[in-house]
Design a protein around this motif. Structure first.
Motif, PDB file in Angstrom:
ATOM      1  N   HIS A 264      64.809 -30.415  34.167  1.00 28.22           N
ATOM      2  CA  HIS A 264      63.898 -29.397  34.704  1.00 28.22           C
ATOM      3  C   HIS A 264      62.483 -29.590  34.162  1.00 28.22           C
ATOM      4  CE1 HIS A 264      67.413 -26.452  35.502  1.00 28.22           C
ATOM      5  NE2 HIS A 264      67.027 -26.996  36.638  1.00 28.22           N
TER       6      HIS A 264
ATOM      7  N   GLY B 127      71.734 -27.297  37.643  1.00 34.17           N
ATOM      8  CA  GLY B 127      72.198 -28.075  38.785  1.00 34.17           C
ATOM      9  C   GLY B 127      71.241 -28.142  39.954  1.00 34.17           C
ATOM     10  N   PHE B 128      70.109 -27.447  39.864  1.00 32.92           N
ATOM     11  CA  PHE B 128      69.130 -27.428  40.954  1.00 32.92           C
ATOM     12  C   PHE B 128      67.754 -27.794  40.425  1.00 32.92           C
ATOM     13  CE2 PHE B 128      72.473 -24.536  42.219  1.00 32.92           C
ATOM     14  CZ  PHE B 128      72.704 -24.889  43.542  1.00 32.92           C
ATOM     15  N   ALA B 129      66.940 -28.386  41.273  1.00 34.93           N
ATOM     16  CA  ALA B 129      65.549 -28.654  40.917  1.00 34.93           C
ATOM     17  C   ALA B 129      64.819 -27.324  40.745  1.00 34.93           C
ATOM     18  CB  ALA B 129      64.875 -29.488  42.003  1.00 34.93           C
TER      19      ALA B 129
ATOM     20  N   GLY C 129      62.409 -24.279  41.307  1.00 33.21           N
ATOM     21  CA  GLY C 129      61.904 -23.689  42.536  1.00 33.21           C
ATOM     22  C   GLY C 129      60.735 -22.768  42.233  1.00 33.21           C
TER      23      GLY C 129
END
Length: 105
Positions: free
Chosen positions: A22, A79-81, A83
């Motif tokens: 991140h 687990g996510f870029a 935002g």
């Protein structure tokens, strides 16, 4: 005392959600070098480099990085870029120093 316990829980959540990947992605999104992030978050460049290399750094340094990015309107989920905040508003720079910053909208 409940406030202190809540802050501790929120810090643990922020530490879990904000990963070295991140940090790299957020810097790229903002166009920030490690040196600029160091100035913005008041964290040593060496700590940023160690964190991004998935090495141990102090929790305080990790929180400072996460909170500085959050002040720019970024949000982090495992687990996510990173935002952008749905509100479209960045937290004020005064929020960053507050103990309850993690609860800021």
């Amino acid at each position: 005392m409940a406030s202190l316990a809540m802050n501790h829980i929120l810090e643990r959540i922020a530490l879990f959600q904000f990963t070295p990947t991140h940090c790299v992605q957020a810097r790229a999104m903002l166009g920030w070098s490690a040196e600029q992030l160091s100035r913005e978050a008041e964290v040593a460049v060496e700590d940023i480099q160690r964190f991004e290399a998935q090495q141990e750094v102090a929790d305080a340094a990790r929180l400072a990085l996460a909170y500085r990015f959050e002040a720019q309107g970024l949000v982090f989920f495992p687990g996510f870029a990173p935002g952008r905040s749905a509100s479209g508003q960045c937290a004020s720079s005064e929020s960053v120093g507050r103990g309850d910053y993690a609860m800021a909208d």
